[in-house]
Structure formats: C-alpha cells, structure tokens
Scaffold this motif. Sequence first.
Motif, short mmCIF file in Angstrom:
data_model
loop_
_atom_site.label_atom_id
_atom_site.label_comp_id
_atom_site.label_asym_id
_atom_site.label_seq_id
_atom_site.Cartn_x
_atom_site.Cartn_y
_atom_site.Cartn_z
N SER A 55 0.82 -1.21 0.00
CA SER A 55 0.00 0.00 0.00
C SER A 55 0.86 1.26 0.00
N VAL A 56 1.86 1.29 0.89
CA VAL A 56 2.69 2.50 0.98
C VAL A 56 3.50 2.70 -0.29
N ARG B 278 12.48 1.72 15.00
CA ARG B 278 12.57 2.57 13.81
C ARG B 278 11.25 2.60 13.06
N TRP B 279 10.59 1.44 12.95
CA TRP B 279 9.31 1.40 12.25
C TRP B 279 8.26 2.26 12.95
N ARG B 280 8.21 2.19 14.25
CA ARG B 280 7.20 2.96 14.97
C ARG B 280 7.46 4.47 14.85
N VAL C 37 9.07 7.06 2.23
CA VAL C 37 10.29 6.33 1.93
C VAL C 37 10.90 5.75 3.21
N GLU C 38 10.89 6.54 4.27
CA GLU C 38 11.43 6.06 5.55
C GLU C 38 10.58 4.93 6.12
N LEU D 94 5.05 9.56 9.50
CA LEU D 94 4.19 9.54 8.33
C LEU D 94 2.76 9.91 8.69
N ASP D 95 2.32 9.45 9.85
CA ASP D 95 0.98 9.80 10.31
C ASP D 95 0.83 11.31 10.47
#
Length: 292
Positions: free
Chosen positions: A184-185, A257-259, A203-204, A265-266
């Motif tokens: 999706s992203v 890092r994902w969080r 991208v991140e 992004l949110d």
Amino acid sequence: MDDGDFAFQPGNPPLTYPRYSPVFHRLRLPAAASATRLRRPIHSMRKPQPDLIAFSLLLLSCALIAWTGTAGPVFAESFWTGLEDWQTSIAAVIALLAAYLAARPVYRQLAEQRRQSAAAAVSMIVKAAVSLEEERDIIRKAVDDLRIDRLLWEYDELSWHDIYSSWPEDAFGLMTVCDTALRSVRLYAERNPDASATQRCRVEAIAALEQLRAGLTDLVTIMRQQTSGLSYEEGEEDIPVKEHQTRRQEVNVKDERWRIAAHGLDIALSMEIANVWRRIRQLESIAIGAFE
C-alpha cells in the motif's frame, strides 16, 4: 341613410358584408388597429442594453476627440466657453466610463467561470483528501497489527522445543501484515513521485518495514535452525551461531525505527489532509459566490 347607419338601427337584422366591401373594412379597422397595438412587442419598451450604452459613450468620446483635433473647441465662442479647456478631459472620462460599462459583462463572465472552475476542482481535490485519509488509516492499522512485544517475549522466555511449530506461524502472520502495508505504501509513493515531506516519510516507513520484516525472518530462521531444521534443498542457509544474539537485538532497533517512521508519516499525512480540506473549503466558498 347609408348602409352603415342601417346596420346599427335597433330592430334591424344584422347585415353581412363581403370582405371587399368598404363597409366591412370601416367596421373592422378599429378592432384591427387595437389588436395591432396590443400585439406590439414588449421588448420595444425595454431599457437599452449596457453594451449599447457603452458603445454609444465610446462613440461620443471618439467624436469629441476628433472634433477637438480638427475643428477646434466645441464650446468656443458660446455660453460654455469656459469648458473649452476641458473638452479632452471630458472625452477621456466618457471613454473610461464606456470602457467600464463594456467591461462589466466580461467581469461577470469571468466570475462565473471562476465559480464553475472551483466547483469542478472541489470534486477532484476531495478525492485526493479521501485518498490521503485512506493511506493514514492503513498506516495506523499496520501499527496496531505489528505489535511484536509478545512474540519477542515468547522467543526469549519460552522453550523453543515447545513453540517451534506455532511461533514461526505467528511470525509469518506478522510478516504478512508487513507485506500488505508495504504494498500500500509503495503504491502511494509511486502515485506521488514529487519530493515532499510526506514522500520522505513514506520512503522512511518503507525502509523501516522492510528491515522489520527481514528481522522477523532472521528470528524464524534461527529458531528453525535450532529445532526442526531448515530446507536446504530450497535454498535456505544457516545463520552463524555467533550472530544469533545480534540478530535478536537488531529486531528491537528495527521495531523502534518502524514505529518512529510510522508516527512521522501519520503526522505528515494529517498535516497534508488538513491543508487539502482547507483548500476545499476555500474553493467551495468561491463556487457558491461567497467571495464575489
């Protein structure tokens, strides 16, 4: 007594005259004239159109300027002699007034076109806002679904020989969540190729998800390597034992890092959504003529 007097005597029967008879025409003429007056077009009494007024004023100004340049002052040697020095200025004022009257319909047409363009743009921009909101929902759902704390606790605390069949399945389920979010992203990133703060956050987030998925894959490989064994015929390879602990610690870093990337992004999406809806409200105001 003529035929007409006889025709209107009381008690006499009505007479019928042929259409070529002079009496017929004398009797019918008032009614025909009245009908003609009644059928007179109403628009003949309307006010002159603004375009005609503007053209008349412009023609008058041109006439004044031409007269002044060829025959001299219009008001010379008359009661209005004092106005001869102002003839050019008066002609210029009349020309400006004519130009203003002529431009008014153009301005109204431009305003109407602007309203129509705004109304058409609203529907397109609303779709963009809805798309951004859907993307934000995808990110938030991925954050909620990718909670690996319990999975890592089981990896660290429980016996691998007790969970070697169930734990990899749970890890594969989380990897499926990663794959869904990545598709999706990536799709949204492809649709928005221009450099922007939101695109950098996408991208991140993609890079962080890819690393997290790779980290979970490493843990599944390590557990299967120590328990049920790997499928070497399918190309699976061992991870050196000295790297097992390092790979486990890296998963914590990758999850963090994902969080962080998802949160960034949110925020970027929320700001862009607010800007888009603000623009939509402005266009709606233009479409309904609030700025006119």
